[in-house]
Scaffold this motif. Sequence first.
Motif, short mmCIF file in Angstrom:
data_model
loop_
_atom_site.label_atom_id
_atom_site.label_comp_id
_atom_site.label_asym_id
_atom_site.label_seq_id
_atom_site.Cartn_x
_atom_site.Cartn_y
_atom_site.Cartn_z
N ILE A 43 -23.84 57.99 -11.34
CA ILE A 43 -24.76 56.87 -11.60
C ILE A 43 -25.02 56.16 -10.27
CG2 ILE A 43 -25.07 54.74 -12.91
CD1 ILE A 43 -22.77 55.86 -14.77
N PRO A 44 -26.27 55.96 -9.88
CA PRO A 44 -26.54 55.26 -8.61
C PRO A 44 -26.13 53.80 -8.71
CG PRO A 44 -28.56 55.58 -9.84
CD PRO A 44 -27.51 56.34 -10.58
N ALA A 45 -25.66 53.27 -7.59
CA ALA A 45 -25.21 51.86 -7.58
C ALA A 45 -26.36 50.91 -7.86
CB ALA A 45 -24.57 51.54 -6.25
N SER A 46 -27.58 51.33 -7.58
CA SER A 46 -28.73 50.46 -7.84
C SER A 46 -28.86 50.11 -9.32
CB SER A 46 -30.02 51.14 -7.36
OG SER A 46 -30.20 52.40 -8.01
N PHE A 47 -28.29 50.97 -10.16
CA PHE A 47 -28.36 50.73 -11.60
C PHE A 47 -27.60 49.48 -12.01
CE2 PHE A 47 -26.92 51.50 -16.00
CZ PHE A 47 -28.13 51.73 -16.62
N VAL A 48 -26.54 49.15 -11.27
CA VAL A 48 -25.70 47.99 -11.61
C VAL A 48 -25.68 46.93 -10.52
CG1 VAL A 48 -24.21 49.33 -13.14
CG2 VAL A 48 -23.65 49.18 -10.72
N ALA A 49 -26.58 47.04 -9.54
CA ALA A 49 -26.53 46.15 -8.38
C ALA A 49 -26.69 44.69 -8.75
CB ALA A 49 -27.61 46.56 -7.37
N ASN A 50 -27.48 44.39 -9.76
CA ASN A 50 -27.75 42.98 -10.10
C ASN A 50 -26.66 42.34 -10.94
OD1 ASN A 50 -30.22 43.08 -8.75
ND2 ASN A 50 -31.32 43.78 -10.57
N THR A 51 -25.88 43.14 -11.65
CA THR A 51 -24.88 42.58 -12.57
C THR A 51 -23.45 42.96 -12.24
OG1 THR A 51 -25.06 44.48 -14.06
CG2 THR A 51 -26.56 42.63 -14.45
N ALA A 52 -23.26 44.00 -11.42
CA ALA A 52 -21.92 44.52 -11.09
C ALA A 52 -21.13 44.87 -12.35
CB ALA A 52 -21.14 43.52 -10.24
N THR A 53 -21.85 45.27 -13.39
CA THR A 53 -21.23 45.65 -14.66
C THR A 53 -21.88 46.92 -15.19
OG1 THR A 53 -20.73 43.36 -15.24
CG2 THR A 53 -20.73 44.95 -17.03
N LEU A 54 -21.05 47.87 -15.60
CA LEU A 54 -21.53 49.08 -16.24
C LEU A 54 -20.96 49.13 -17.65
CD1 LEU A 54 -22.89 51.92 -16.22
CD2 LEU A 54 -20.67 52.81 -15.45
N THR A 55 -21.83 49.26 -18.65
CA THR A 55 -21.41 49.42 -20.03
C THR A 55 -21.83 50.80 -20.51
OG1 THR A 55 -21.58 47.05 -20.46
CG2 THR A 55 -21.52 48.51 -22.37
N VAL A 56 -20.90 51.50 -21.15
CA VAL A 56 -21.16 52.85 -21.63
C VAL A 56 -20.83 52.91 -23.12
CG1 VAL A 56 -20.67 55.31 -21.34
CG2 VAL A 56 -20.49 53.76 -19.37
N GLN A 57 -21.74 53.50 -23.89
CA GLN A 57 -21.46 53.79 -25.29
C GLN A 57 -21.60 55.30 -25.52
OE1 GLN A 57 -24.23 53.03 -28.68
NE2 GLN A 57 -22.58 51.73 -29.49
N TRP A 58 -20.64 55.85 -26.25
CA TRP A 58 -20.67 57.26 -26.62
C TRP A 58 -21.12 57.33 -28.09
CZ3 TRP A 58 -17.37 55.07 -23.24
CH2 TRP A 58 -17.09 55.73 -22.03
N TYR A 59 -22.28 57.93 -28.33
CA TYR A 59 -22.85 57.99 -29.68
C TYR A 59 -22.85 59.45 -30.14
CZ TYR A 59 -26.14 57.43 -33.55
OH TYR A 59 -26.74 57.43 -34.81
N PHE A 60 -22.06 59.74 -31.19
CA PHE A 60 -21.92 61.10 -31.70
C PHE A 60 -22.83 61.26 -32.92
CE2 PHE A 60 -18.07 59.93 -29.46
CZ PHE A 60 -17.75 61.07 -28.72
N ARG A 61 -23.96 61.94 -32.71
CA ARG A 61 -24.93 62.13 -33.78
C ARG A 61 -24.55 63.38 -34.59
NH1 ARG A 61 -28.42 65.39 -36.83
NH2 ARG A 61 -30.19 64.12 -37.52
N THR A 62 -24.31 63.19 -35.87
CA THR A 62 -23.97 64.30 -36.77
C THR A 62 -24.80 64.18 -38.06
OG1 THR A 62 -22.16 63.05 -37.81
CG2 THR A 62 -21.59 64.44 -35.92
N ASP A 63 -24.91 65.29 -38.80
CA ASP A 63 -25.67 65.24 -40.05
C ASP A 63 -24.89 65.81 -41.23
OD1 ASP A 63 -25.68 67.90 -39.40
OD2 ASP A 63 -27.86 68.17 -39.52
N GLU A 64 -23.55 65.81 -41.09
CA GLU A 64 -22.71 66.24 -42.20
C GLU A 64 -21.51 65.30 -42.29
OE1 GLU A 64 -21.68 70.39 -42.38
OE2 GLU A 64 -23.53 70.97 -41.35
N VAL A 65 -20.74 65.46 -43.37
CA VAL A 65 -19.58 64.59 -43.60
C VAL A 65 -18.54 64.78 -42.50
CG1 VAL A 65 -19.96 64.50 -46.08
CG2 VAL A 65 -18.49 66.31 -45.10
N LEU A 66 -17.69 63.79 -42.33
CA LEU A 66 -16.69 63.79 -41.28
C LEU A 66 -15.76 65.01 -41.37
CD1 LEU A 66 -15.61 61.95 -38.92
CD2 LEU A 66 -13.95 61.07 -40.56
#
Length: 254
Positions: free
Chosen positions: A214-237
């Motif tokens: 990830i380039p530092a320019s992406f977080v230059a203004n806030t100095a914070t990186l937030t990441v979410q992992w989203y697992f897309r599924t279409d059947e039961v667990l």
Amino acid sequence: PSFKPSSEPSSKPSSKPSFEPSSEPSFKPSSEPSSKPSFKPSSEPSSEPSSKPSSEPSSKPSAKPSQQPACVGCCMIYSSDFESGVDAGWTNAQLASNINFSTFLGRYSSFAGTPMPSRSFSVSPSAASLVLNFDFYEIDSFDAPDYLQLRLSNDGLASTFDNIFINVSIYGTDPTGGVSTNGSSSWTMVNEPRTSLGFNAGYVDQIHHVEVTIPASFVANTATLTVQWYFRTDEVLANESGGLDNVQLTECFV
């Protein structure tokens, strides 16, 4: 003259002159002094000091130096394999485990409605880039149109600024890399062989080692990186789900 002195004195002198003592002194000094010195001279210290120093210094240094040394090159700022639990920075973190996957965050399924895991990281605004590493566990019948979506943000997911879609399937050829939707971040993936690792024995599973730059320019203004992992599924667990493990974040200054 009428009187002549005799040729000899009228009395003979004593054998010793009168100025010599007539006898030996009445008191003789003793051969030794009247008092003996103590066994040890008074100037010598006692066998032990009157007070002993403490085994430890009076004040201990702090566990961490007051100023952290500057990072040269690349420095890891976060790492967790979740074997000792989940740290407080995570949201929607739930633990699962088995003998092959060990302990990890999971299992997640959009079809089952499980809240997806995310974490915010404080980063240096002077870094040249950030490198995010993690293991993506593809569990059971994970197939098209299932995917892992990586949502990247610099404002705590108030809005999503960049996305990475990793489409994997137990029936096809898995990708080995790509770029994010806005083209600023890139990713690579190493895919282990498919094999049955646990949970639903009717399907094979797979472990994917993912690295995102990830380039530092992406977080230059806030100095914070937030990441979410989203697992897309279409059947039961019980049929398909995703897992997350071995998360690391590294700052690079070159």
